[in-house]
Scaffold this active site. Structure first.
Site, PDB file in Angstrom:
ATOM      1  N   ARG A 153       0.828  -1.217   0.000  1.00 23.91           N
ATOM      2  CA  ARG A 153       0.000   0.000   0.000  1.00 23.91           C
ATOM      3  C   ARG A 153       0.858   1.262   0.000  1.00 23.91           C
ATOM      4  O   ARG A 153       0.536   2.238  -0.687  1.00 23.91           O
ATOM      5  CB  ARG A 153      -0.895   0.018   1.245  1.00 23.91           C
ATOM      6  CG  ARG A 153      -2.245  -0.603   1.022  1.00 23.91           C
ATOM      7  CD  ARG A 153      -3.139  -0.391   2.212  1.00 23.91           C
ATOM      8  NE  ARG A 153      -4.442  -0.985   1.956  1.00 23.91           N
ATOM      9  CZ  ARG A 153      -5.330  -1.273   2.890  1.00 23.91           C
ATOM     10  NH1 ARG A 153      -5.051  -1.022   4.152  1.00 23.91           N
ATOM     11  NH2 ARG A 153      -6.488  -1.796   2.573  1.00 23.91           N
ATOM     12  N   GLY A 161     -13.135  -2.895   2.301  1.00 27.07           N
ATOM     13  CA  GLY A 161     -14.521  -2.442   2.453  1.00 27.07           C
ATOM     14  C   GLY A 161     -14.946  -1.422   1.419  1.00 27.07           C
ATOM     15  O   GLY A 161     -16.077  -1.463   0.915  1.00 27.07           O
TER      16      GLY A 161
END
Length: 399
Positions: free
Chosen positions: A38, A378
């Site tokens: 990330r 999510g």
């Protein structure tokens, strides 16, 4: 949803102070980063912006401290990593008891400064306007480069846009472009491959996809519920008997929307989910009462590959089976490898993400072949549901 956000570039930040929301919530143990994927994705764009800006403040969350300071959840261990990655000094601004004093302290920091875990502040998850104003006061421009957090209505994601000119960062903009092109303007035929355990967690996703895709390929334990709805015996397999009616509703909706649902036609079965357990292959209808379907079988792999070969765009979410344990990883590896090769050969546009999908893609060795691999969990799933994400909506409505 039509996006109207502005994308940041180095000219806009020249000699300005920027506060940049990133997602550096990466796995760490003993202060050591276990997976920096990330962060690595953000570094190239961050370097360009930081070189042009007067000062750059990086703000991220880490873990779930629930508004309390926790030494174990400090982001300070990221400081050394960022120094090396950016080839310059990076200072660290600790938690400030009174956020209104953040500006005074921030002015004394280095050209690039990492702020302490924003979730140490009780107002962060409450989307508190005073905290958002305090964050905003240290900079001239706000940049959101954290798509994976943009489904959260938090102070550093949503409310901060009320106080500063707000922009999408390079990674966020690239992600939104890839996702929007896939769902809203795909090259057809358009298929979705959705795996995972439960219909209940992906009901909204399936309902949204049915109206978008030409084919829906279903695998994992979720497919068992659909098989049971079609009166196919699934033995002791994981499925949701109370959602049989829902599965039938989805099958009927798919017919209405002219979306073809593809289910496995065979499965790899075993009596328990343990490494080294004896496994066998069963055609649909042949699964014994004490057997569990752990993965799609060889004929299902051939069937799924045939439908993938007929598609020009593919959305991938979830594994084909219990891929964490061999030999139940074969379906996921085979399909992932095939999706990667079709993509790299130019026959397929593939977008993957959400939940276990990144691990599944990496297991298949297709990480560098997929057209776009979303690292969001999510946020990716809510996007697949067709939901409006608060962080993106805030950028759209920002001046």
């Amino acid at each position: 949803m039509k996006n109207h956000y502005k994308v940041i570039d180095e000219k806009q930040v020249k000699n300005k102070k920027i506060i940049m929301r990133v997602d550096f919530n990466v796995p760490m143990k003993g202060g050591k980063i276990l997976d920096d994927t990330r962060i690595r994705r953000v570094i190239p764009g961050l370097k360009i912006l930081a070189n042009s800006a007067k000062q750059t403040f990086l703000i991220t969350h880490f873990g779930r401290p629930k508004g309390a300071v926790s030494k174990d959840l400090s982001v300070q261990p990221l400081q050394d990593y960022l120094r090396k990655a950016l080839s310059c000094n990076v200072s660290f601004l600790p938690y400030v008891d009174k956020p209104s004093k953040l500006k005074e302290k921030a002015n004394k920091e280095e050209k690039i400064c990492l702020l302490e875990n924003c979730r140490f502040y009780p107002g962060e998850e409450k989307n508190d306007l005073d905290l958002a104003r305090a964050f905003a006061n240290i900079a001239d421009i706000y940049v959101n480069d954290a798509f994976s957090c943009s489904h959260r209505a938090h102070a550093s994601i949503q409310s901060i846009t009320k106080f500063l000119p707000s922009y999408a960062g390079p990674v966020l903009a690239a992600e939104l472009k890839a996702l929007s092109n896939t769902l809203e303007n795909p090259t057809r035929p358009f298929a979705a491959f959705v795996g995972g355990a439960k219909i209940s967690t992906k009901l909204s996703i399936l309902e949204n996809l049915i109206s978008k895709v030409d084919k829906l390929l279903l695998a994992g334990a979720m497919a068992n519920t659909f098989l049971a709805a079609k009166k196919v015996p699934v033995g002791a397999s994981l499925y949701e008997p109370d959602l049989i009616q829902t599965a039938n509703m989805i099958l009927n909706l798919a017919k209405e929307k002219k979306c073809q649902i593809i289910l496995p036609i065979d499965g790899v079965v075993s009596k328990s989910l343990q490494a080294g357990e004896v496994s066998d292959t069963r055609l649909n209808g042949m699964v014994k009462d004490d057997e569990m379907i752990m993965d799609i079988g060889p004929e299902s792999i051939v069937l799924f590959k045939k439908h993938i070969a007929q598609s020009r765009t593919l959305l991938w979410n979830g594994p084909a089976g219990a891929f964490e344990i061999a030999p139940y990883d074969l379906g996921t590896k085979s399909l992932g490898d095939y999706i990667g090769k079709r993509t790299s050969a130019g026959y397929l546009i593939s977008v993957a993400g959400g939940g276990d999908t990144v691990a599944a893609v990496n297991l298949a060795g297709a990480g560098n072949e997929i057209s776009y691999l979303s690292l969001a969990g999510g946020a990716f799933l809510e996007w697949m549901e067709g939901k409006i994400l608060p962080g993106i909506e805030a950028l759209n409505s920002a001046d």
